[in-house]
Design a protein around this motif. Structure first.
Motif, PDB file in Angstrom:
ATOM      1  N   ARG A 387      -4.542   9.026  -9.410  1.00 24.33           N
ATOM      2  CA  ARG A 387      -3.220   9.046 -10.035  1.00 24.33           C
ATOM      3  C   ARG A 387      -3.138  10.129 -11.109  1.00 24.33           C
ATOM      4  O   ARG A 387      -2.743   9.884 -12.245  1.00 24.33           O
ATOM      5  CB  ARG A 387      -2.890   7.675 -10.626  1.00 24.33           C
ATOM      6  CG  ARG A 387      -2.852   6.565  -9.577  1.00 24.33           C
ATOM      7  CD  ARG A 387      -2.681   5.203 -10.216  1.00 24.33           C
ATOM      8  NE  ARG A 387      -2.634   4.155  -9.214  1.00 24.33           N
ATOM      9  CZ  ARG A 387      -1.523   3.659  -8.694  1.00 24.33           C
ATOM     10  NH1 ARG A 387      -0.353   4.136  -9.061  1.00 24.33           N
ATOM     11  NH2 ARG A 387      -1.585   2.693  -7.790  1.00 24.33           N
ATOM     12  N   ARG A 388      -3.532  11.337 -10.715  1.00 17.57           N
ATOM     13  CA  ARG A 388      -3.515  12.470 -11.624  1.00 17.57           C
ATOM     14  C   ARG A 388      -2.726  13.624 -11.024  1.00 17.57           C
ATOM     15  O   ARG A 388      -2.697  13.807  -9.815  1.00 17.57           O
ATOM     16  CB  ARG A 388      -4.946  12.945 -11.916  1.00 17.57           C
ATOM     17  CG  ARG A 388      -5.798  11.948 -12.690  1.00 17.57           C
ATOM     18  CD  ARG A 388      -5.329  11.830 -14.135  1.00 17.57           C
ATOM     19  NE  ARG A 388      -6.230  10.971 -14.906  1.00 17.57           N
ATOM     20  CZ  ARG A 388      -6.045   9.664 -15.078  1.00 17.57           C
ATOM     21  NH1 ARG A 388      -5.014   9.072 -14.473  1.00 17.57           N
ATOM     22  NH2 ARG A 388      -6.880   8.939 -15.802  1.00 17.57           N
ATOM     23  N   ARG A 389      -2.098  14.394 -11.910  1.00 17.14           N
ATOM     24  CA  ARG A 389      -1.456  15.627 -11.485  1.00 17.14           C
ATOM     25  C   ARG A 389      -2.523  16.705 -11.278  1.00 17.14           C
ATOM     26  O   ARG A 389      -3.577  16.682 -11.902  1.00 17.14           O
ATOM     27  CB  ARG A 389      -0.462  16.131 -12.534  1.00 17.14           C
ATOM     28  CG  ARG A 389       0.797  15.298 -12.663  1.00 17.14           C
ATOM     29  CD  ARG A 389       1.761  15.964 -13.627  1.00 17.14           C
ATOM     30  NE  ARG A 389       3.029  15.277 -13.640  1.00 17.14           N
ATOM     31  CZ  ARG A 389       3.309  14.236 -14.416  1.00 17.14           C
ATOM     32  NH1 ARG A 389       2.410  13.791 -15.273  1.00 17.14           N
ATOM     33  NH2 ARG A 389       4.497  13.652 -14.344  1.00 17.14           N
ATOM     34  N   GLY A 390      -2.205  17.683 -10.429  1.00 21.01           N
ATOM     35  CA  GLY A 390      -3.045  18.859 -10.341  1.00 21.01           C
ATOM     36  C   GLY A 390      -2.971  19.641 -11.640  1.00 21.01           C
ATOM     37  O   GLY A 390      -2.017  19.494 -12.419  1.00 21.01           O
ATOM     38  N   PRO A 391      -3.951  20.502 -11.916  1.00 13.55           N
ATOM     39  CA  PRO A 391      -3.961  21.215 -13.197  1.00 13.55           C
ATOM     40  C   PRO A 391      -2.726  22.078 -13.436  1.00 13.55           C
ATOM     41  O   PRO A 391      -2.145  22.041 -14.531  1.00 13.55           O
ATOM     42  CB  PRO A 391      -5.244  22.051 -13.119  1.00 13.55           C
ATOM     43  CG  PRO A 391      -5.648  22.047 -11.681  1.00 13.55           C
ATOM     44  CD  PRO A 391      -5.139  20.781 -11.098  1.00 13.55           C
ATOM     45  N   LEU A 392      -2.322  22.852 -12.454  1.00 14.52           N
ATOM     46  CA  LEU A 392      -1.130  23.683 -12.641  1.00 14.52           C
ATOM     47  C   LEU A 392       0.134  22.835 -12.627  1.00 14.52           C
ATOM     48  O   LEU A 392       1.123  23.177 -13.287  1.00 14.52           O
ATOM     49  CB  LEU A 392      -1.073  24.773 -11.571  1.00 14.52           C
ATOM     50  CG  LEU A 392      -2.158  25.846 -11.680  1.00 14.52           C
ATOM     51  CD1 LEU A 392      -2.005  26.876 -10.567  1.00 14.52           C
ATOM     52  CD2 LEU A 392      -2.117  26.535 -13.043  1.00 14.52           C
ATOM     53  N   GLU A 393       0.129  21.738 -11.895  1.00  9.74           N
ATOM     54  CA  GLU A 393       1.272  20.819 -11.925  1.00  9.74           C
ATOM     55  C   GLU A 393       1.425  20.217 -13.320  1.00  9.74           C
ATOM     56  O   GLU A 393       2.553  20.031 -13.801  1.00  9.74           O
ATOM     57  CB  GLU A 393       1.095  19.704 -10.898  1.00  9.74           C
ATOM     58  CG  GLU A 393       1.390  20.116  -9.460  1.00  9.74           C
ATOM     59  CD  GLU A 393       0.368  21.058  -8.887  1.00  9.74           C
ATOM     60  OE1 GLU A 393       0.714  21.837  -7.975  1.00  9.74           O
ATOM     61  OE2 GLU A 393      -0.794  21.036  -9.343  1.00  9.74           O
ATOM     62  N   TRP A 394       0.295  19.924 -13.965  1.00  9.65           N
ATOM     63  CA  TRP A 394       0.355  19.389 -15.330  1.00  9.65           C
ATOM     64  C   TRP A 394       0.972  20.412 -16.272  1.00  9.65           C
ATOM     65  O   TRP A 394       1.815  20.070 -17.109  1.00  9.65           O
ATOM     66  CB  TRP A 394      -1.046  19.008 -15.810  1.00  9.65           C
ATOM     67  CG  TRP A 394      -1.047  18.426 -17.205  1.00  9.65           C
ATOM     68  CD1 TRP A 394      -0.866  17.125 -17.546  1.00  9.65           C
ATOM     69  CD2 TRP A 394      -1.214  19.157 -18.420  1.00  9.65           C
ATOM     70  NE1 TRP A 394      -0.901  16.984 -18.926  1.00  9.65           N
ATOM     71  CE2 TRP A 394      -1.120  18.208 -19.484  1.00  9.65           C
ATOM     72  CE3 TRP A 394      -1.435  20.496 -18.729  1.00  9.65           C
ATOM     73  CZ2 TRP A 394      -1.232  18.588 -20.824  1.00  9.65           C
ATOM     74  CZ3 TRP A 394      -1.552  20.881 -20.056  1.00  9.65           C
ATOM     75  CH2 TRP A 394      -1.455  19.927 -21.093  1.00  9.65           C
ATOM     76  N   VAL A 395       0.575  21.668 -16.141  1.00 14.58           N
ATOM     77  CA  VAL A 395       1.148  22.723 -16.994  1.00 14.58           C
ATOM     78  C   VAL A 395       2.647  22.850 -16.733  1.00 14.58           C
ATOM     79  O   VAL A 395       3.457  22.920 -17.671  1.00 14.58           O
ATOM     80  CB  VAL A 395       0.439  24.064 -16.738  1.00 14.58           C
ATOM     81  CG1 VAL A 395       1.130  25.187 -17.512  1.00 14.58           C
ATOM     82  CG2 VAL A 395      -1.026  23.981 -17.117  1.00 14.58           C
ATOM     83  N   ALA A 396       3.044  22.878 -15.447  1.00 15.04           N
ATOM     84  CA  ALA A 396       4.457  23.010 -15.111  1.00 15.04           C
ATOM     85  C   ALA A 396       5.260  21.810 -15.596  1.00 15.04           C
ATOM     86  O   ALA A 396       6.386  21.954 -16.096  1.00 15.04           O
ATOM     87  CB  ALA A 396       4.627  23.181 -13.598  1.00 15.04           C
TER      88      ALA A 396
END
Length: 411
Positions: A387-396
């Motif tokens: 249940r985690r966002r991808g790293p670039l998805e988190w930044v976006a």
């Protein structure tokens, strides 16, 4: 290439189970990612001198990228109001969030554009598309339908008229490479390439996001709409291809195009089936009658939008089935589909390491594709389960939150 309303866990607003609508959208996005990766790593043409189209070229070329764009429009609709678009301050906040998300995507795209890679990186075009549709986010379905129809019909004609002037300039306004940070120093050339002369002409591709906005405003969780997307999309796609076939084969279009200079290299017949990239498409109005992948014509836009709608409908139906049997059968696609920005960027970076170099001993193109595809699936599934966002998805996502921030009213 990021999902609006992304980030596992995919819960409905009432805090219930994962929404089949969102799972199906992510699964379609995951399928688009794997399809686009296949066109990057596997041959789309057979060996010379015949250059016969391959299965990958016939099935995925042009369609996977268009599916990404249509899904972007659907995601924007889901995040800005579904059937009832936001208005007033809420709409301004939503637009601010989308603009900040686009900025992150553009930065990533410009960075990847600086790599030596034989992949047409879509991210900068994707970011510009997000900015171009900001004025349309507050429109209702009827108005969006008119705009989408008009854009599909007229943008290819206007692009056909404008493109020769840009290519005939003293310094042709065409990059010939992926947009990168250095191109910011020549804004006229960069903008001309992004909108008209490049691999993903934004001017015509706005059509995909407008169509996606229309689809995203529909009641996507209902079986009626899901079947409508599947059957209606398939019908539109087939009709567009039929129209292109009649125009070129029955009414003399292909003979007229073959008589033009500059259409050699790959056989024109094969290019019309796989990819028209590299051809200037000037000198004959018959170019506007093709339904070839990456042609940017009305028939191409209709065909690829139809296939995108059909794919979305298919995966939404599978999501509904998964909800009923209580088994998340789509996770192998929805997992990577929820973090396509990170996985796509990683894919481009990996491919850059093998550009213009022989494959390592014992590796084949098929092996390289399946290794990357399975890694993408495995990573996506792990992030979904955690249940985690991808790293670039988190930044976006963080940038989007900052862009949509509105201070609380005082008093």
């Amino acid at each position: 290439m990021t999902s609006q309303e992304t980030a596992p866990p995919r819960k409905a607003r009432d805090g219930g189970q994962v929404s089949s609508r969102l799972t199906g959208i992510d699964a379609a996005r995951g399928a688009a990612l794997l399809g686009m990766m296949s066109t990057h790593l596997l041959p789309t043409f057979g060996p010379s001198p015949a250059w016969e189209p391959t299965f990958v070229g016939l099935v995925f070329s042009g369609r996977s990228a268009a599916l990404f764009a249509v899904l972007a429009g659907i995601g924007l609709a889901l995040s800005t109001g579904r059937q009832e678009p936001r208005t007033g301050n809420d709409l301004r906040a939503a637009r601010g969030g989308v603009a900040m998300r686009a900025l992150v995507i553009a930065v990533v795209g410009l960075t990847l554009g600086g790599l030596d890679v034989n992949v047409a990186v879509i991210l900068v075009h994707y970011a510009v598309l997000f900015l171009c549709v900001l004025p349309f986010l507050g429109l209702r379905v009827k108005a969006l339908c008119f705009w989408a129809a008009g854009w599909v019909l007229l943008s290819p004609l206007l692009a056909y008229l404008v493109r020769p002037m840009l290519l005939d300039a003293a310094l042709p306004l065409q990059l010939g490479h992926n947009p990168n940070g250095e191109d910011l120093g020549t804004p006229a050339r960069l903008l001309a390439d992004l909108f008209f002369t490049g691999y993903y002409p934004v001017f015509q591709w706005i059509s995909y996001l407008l169509i996606g906005l229309v689809l995203g405003r529909l009641a996507l969780t209902t079986a009626k709409v899901q079947f409508l997307l599947l059957i209606g999309g398939t019908t539109v796609a087939a009709a567009a291809k039929l129209g292109g076939f009649l125009a070129l084969e029955a009414w003399g279009g292909r003979a007229a195009l073959e008589a033009l200079p500059g259409t050699r290299g790959y056989p024109l017949e094969s290019m019309l089936q796989v990819n028209l990239t590299g051809l200037e498409q000037t000198g004959s109005w018959w170019w506007l009658a093709t339904a070839a992948p990456h042609a940017g014509t009305t028939l191409d836009l209709l065909h690829t939008s139809g296939t995108a709608a059909a794919v979305v409908g298919f995966f939404l139906l599978l999501g509904t089935v998964a909800d009923r049997i209580k088994v998340n059968i789509l996770i192998v696609l929805s997992g990577p589909g929820a973090m396509t920005l990170s996985l796509y960027s990683a894919h481009v970076w990996v491919v850059s390491g093998f550009t213009n170099q022989p494959l390592p001993a014992g590796w084949t193109e098929e092996g390289m594709y399946w290794t990357q595809a399975l890694c993408a699936v495995a990573i996506g599934v792990c992030f979904a389960l955690l249940r985690r966002r991808g790293p670039l998805e988190w930044v976006a996502h963080t940038a989007s939150k900052l862009g949509s921030y509105r201070p609380a009213a005082v008093g």
